[in-house]
Enzyme design. Structure first.
Site, PDB file in Angstrom:
ATOM      1  N   ASN A 114      30.779   7.523   0.145  1.00  0.00           N
ATOM      2  CA  ASN A 114      31.809   8.771   0.675  1.00  0.00           C
ATOM      3  C   ASN A 114      31.512   9.891  -0.851  1.00  0.00           C
ATOM      4  OD1 ASN A 114      32.421  10.995   1.906  1.00  0.00           O
ATOM      5  ND2 ASN A 114      35.433   9.671   1.508  1.00  0.00           N
ATOM      6  N   THR A 164      -2.941  -4.848   5.174  1.00  0.00           N
ATOM      7  CA  THR A 164      -2.418  -3.293   6.138  1.00  0.00           C
ATOM      8  C   THR A 164      -3.549  -2.735   7.014  1.00  0.00           C
ATOM      9  OG1 THR A 164      -0.940  -2.787   5.355  1.00  0.00           O
ATOM     10  CG2 THR A 164      -1.232  -1.536   6.890  1.00  0.00           C
ATOM     11  N   LYS A 166      -5.357  -0.912   9.137  1.00  0.00           N
ATOM     12  CA  LYS A 166      -5.726   0.784   8.985  1.00  0.00           C
ATOM     13  C   LYS A 166      -6.957   1.287  10.399  1.00  0.00           C
ATOM     14  CE  LYS A 166      -3.094   1.167   5.108  1.00  0.00           C
ATOM     15  NZ  LYS A 166      -2.149   2.197   5.313  1.00  0.00           N
ATOM     16  N   LYS A 168      -3.817   3.614  10.328  1.00  0.00           N
ATOM     17  CA  LYS A 168      -2.278   2.579  10.921  1.00  0.00           C
ATOM     18  C   LYS A 168      -2.594   3.575  11.938  1.00  0.00           C
ATOM     19  CE  LYS A 168      -0.602   5.833   7.591  1.00  0.00           C
ATOM     20  NZ  LYS A 168       1.503   5.988   6.799  1.00  0.00           N
ATOM     21  N   LYS A 192      -1.160  -6.922   8.603  1.00  0.00           N
ATOM     22  CA  LYS A 192      -0.091  -6.423   8.669  1.00  0.00           C
ATOM     23  C   LYS A 192      -0.018  -4.709   9.482  1.00  0.00           C
ATOM     24  CE  LYS A 192       3.262  -3.536   5.759  1.00  0.00           C
ATOM     25  NZ  LYS A 192       3.250  -2.449   6.413  1.00  0.00           N
ATOM     26  N   GLU A 195       4.162   0.201   8.640  1.00  0.00           N
ATOM     27  CA  GLU A 195       5.809   0.797   9.255  1.00  0.00           C
ATOM     28  C   GLU A 195       5.746   1.050  10.511  1.00  0.00           C
ATOM     29  OE1 GLU A 195       4.176   3.093   5.485  1.00  0.00           O
ATOM     30  OE2 GLU A 195       3.825   1.723   6.597  1.00  0.00           O
ATOM     31  N   HIS A 285      10.249  -4.142   5.490  1.00  0.00           N
ATOM     32  CA  HIS A 285       9.239  -2.938   4.874  1.00  0.00           C
ATOM     33  C   HIS A 285       9.877  -1.968   3.856  1.00  0.00           C
ATOM     34  CE1 HIS A 285       6.582   0.987   4.210  1.00  0.00           C
ATOM     35  NE2 HIS A 285       5.837   0.170   4.389  1.00  0.00           N
ATOM     36  N   ARG A 286       9.998  -0.773   3.110  1.00  0.00           N
ATOM     37  CA  ARG A 286      10.578   0.076   3.139  1.00  0.00           C
ATOM     38  C   ARG A 286      11.193   0.583   2.654  1.00  0.00           C
ATOM     39  NH1 ARG A 286      10.154  -0.198  -3.980  1.00  0.00           N
ATOM     40  NH2 ARG A 286       7.621   0.693  -3.724  1.00  0.00           N
ATOM     41  N   HIS A 318       7.980  -5.280   0.151  1.00  0.00           N
ATOM     42  CA  HIS A 318       7.458  -3.929  -0.281  1.00  0.00           C
ATOM     43  C   HIS A 318       8.015  -3.863  -1.623  1.00  0.00           C
ATOM     44  CE1 HIS A 318       4.650  -3.879   2.102  1.00  0.00           C
ATOM     45  NE2 HIS A 318       4.818  -4.751   2.966  1.00  0.00           N
ATOM     46  N   SER A 370       1.643  -3.733  -3.095  1.00  0.00           N
ATOM     47  CA  SER A 370       0.989  -2.803  -1.734  1.00  0.00           C
ATOM     48  C   SER A 370       0.474  -1.707  -2.080  1.00  0.00           C
ATOM     49  CB  SER A 370       1.576  -3.293  -0.381  1.00  0.00           C
ATOM     50  OG  SER A 370       1.293  -2.084   0.169  1.00  0.00           O
TER      51      SER A 370
END
EC number: 4.1.1.39
Length: 455
Positions: A114, A164, A166, A168, A192, A195, A285-286, A318, A370
């Protein structure tokens, strides 16, 4: 006489307590506070403590039914920020009883729920949290942790390699599986899902899972090494997410993946529990982190999100590269990388660590480097991150002029060369480029990669 004095009151009378001695069970927070002009630091610091614990803007008669002293947050210390006149760090202590056990969701709702829209503040940033032992022990934490993961994969003494897939978005499941196979065959440990690959019209999740599992087993049979592909189980509902994780388990694959910030901490903790119960590793993954952590004076530092993830649960996360395309200062990054991996981390302000943190044997998380890295970065990455990390080369594998498998070979050769050189006592920082050049003499794949990405 009136039972209580009605009216609006100064927060600092109740919530600024510079004499308070923090307890071992308190959750401690360090806030970077930028008050509105004319608001004194004590009042702003106290306001943060009040609004994120028991305070409300006026006196209420129900205050008499509880013990404020037992339940209130306290601003116990204020320090100026060097070079910033209008900013200071406010330290707040929260009693343990304010928080539900084993709930990262409740911890964040309480501490940052809050107070960030508060009028008396221009900006507010949560820089660090000290999670007390008693609270850490209410969390399961990572499904497996670093040591168990190495034992499952039978890979020791070096960082792990990932990639990763690609482009993607837009590949069919079968072509996607082919790309996975080529990378794993060449020598990577993991590939991977991006995301944003969930279950879109051009590639539904079940088809992708099947073809990736096929790719995995084929590459394992060929190389004699255990391989993994992070199957992204992130979904629109928790039920659907668990359904995907169950299917991954039925296929017998080693690891699934989740976007923990967009998916939410409640979903993430559920998935982490499922993964431990069913022997799945969990890659995190972030996505969305920069929305929260990019501004220097408002939001939350990533080290707080990283600590929260270790409590909620994940085996990889990550955490920036220090060298590639995304920003990240070296010392600060290493600070939260150690917070993810180590059992005990000393307070060290030069690395952005405001509190000593004891994880009381909660499993560790592997940091994942990464984003924009390639073979020339390998010596620096090996030196900075050490053995307990995952190095992920997306374009740095798939951008190889001869294709995915040779791209994977180049990365693996570069990594093994760096690890060997380090073990022989050579200095990666000064000799890094030379080490890569020597290795490329007997690896045409690496030589080609060195040509494409100049030092």
């Amino acid at each position: 006489s009136v039972g209580f004095k009605a009216g609006v009151k100064d927060y600092k009378l109740t919530y600024y307590t510079p004499d308070y001695e923090t307890k071992d069970t308190d959750i401690l927070a360090a806030f970077r506070v930028t008050p509105q002009p004319g608001v004194p630091p004590e009042e702003a610091g106290a306001a943060v403590a009040a609004e994120s614990s028991t305070g409300t803007w006026t006196t209420v008669w129900t205050d008499g039914l509880t013990s404020l002293d037992r339940y209130k947050g306290r601003c116990y210390h204020i320090e100026p920020v060097a070079g910033e006149e209008s900013q200071f760090i406010a330290y707040v202590a929260y009693p343990l009883d304010l928080f539900e056990e084993g709930s990262v969701t409740n911890m964040f709702t309480s501490i940052v729920g809050n107070v960030f829209g508060f009028k008396a503040l221009r900006a507010l940033r949560l820089e660090d949290l000290r999670i007390p032992n008693a609270y850490v022990k209410t969390f399961q934490g990572p499904p497996h942790g670093i040591q168990v993961e190495r034992d499952k994969l039978n890979k020791y003494g070096r960082p792990l390699l990932g990639c990763t897939i690609k482009p993607k978005l837009g590949l069919s499941a079968k072509n996607y599986g082919r790309a996975v196979y080529e990378c794993l065959r060449g020598g990577l440990d993991f590939t991977k899902d991006d995301e944003n690959v969930n279950s879109q019209p051009f590639m539904r999740w079940r088809d992708r899972f099947l073809f990736c599992a096929e790719a995995l087993y084929k590459a394992q049979a060929e190389t004699g090494e255990i391989k993994g592909h992070y199957l992204n189980a992130t979904a629109g509902t928790c039920e659907e997410m668990i359904k995907r994780a169950v299917f991954a388990r039925e296929l017998g694959v080693p690891i699934v993946m989740h976007d923990y910030l967009t998916g939410g901490f409640t979903a993430n903790t559920s998935l982490a529990h499922y993964c431990r119960d069913n022997g799945l590793l969990l890659h995190i993954h972030r996505a969305m982190h920069a929305v929260i952590d990019r501004q220097k004076n408002h939001g939350m530092h990533f080290r707080v999100l990283a600590k929260a993830l270790r409590l909620s649960g994940g085996d990889h996360i990550h955490s920036g590269t220090v060298v590639g395309k995304l920003e990240g200062e070296r010392e600060i990054t290493l600070g939260f990388v150690d917070l993810l991996r180590d059992d005990f981390v000393e307070k060290d302000r030069s690395r952005g660590i405001y509190f000593t943190q004891d994880w009381v044997s909660l499993p560790g998380v592997l940091p994942v480097a990464s984003g924009g890295i390639h073979v020339w970065h390998m010596p620096a990455l090996t030196e900075i991150f050490g053995d307990d990390s995952v190095l992920q080369f997306g374009g740095g594998t798939l951008g190889h002029p001869w294709g995915n498998a040779p791209g994977a070979v180049a990365n693996r050769v570069a990594l093994e060369a760096c690890v060997q050189a380090r073990n022989e006592g050579r200095d990666l920082a000064s000799e890094g480029n030379q080490i890569i050049r020597e290795a490329s003499k007997w690896s045409p794949e690496l030589a080609a990669a060195c040509e494409v990405w100049k030092e």
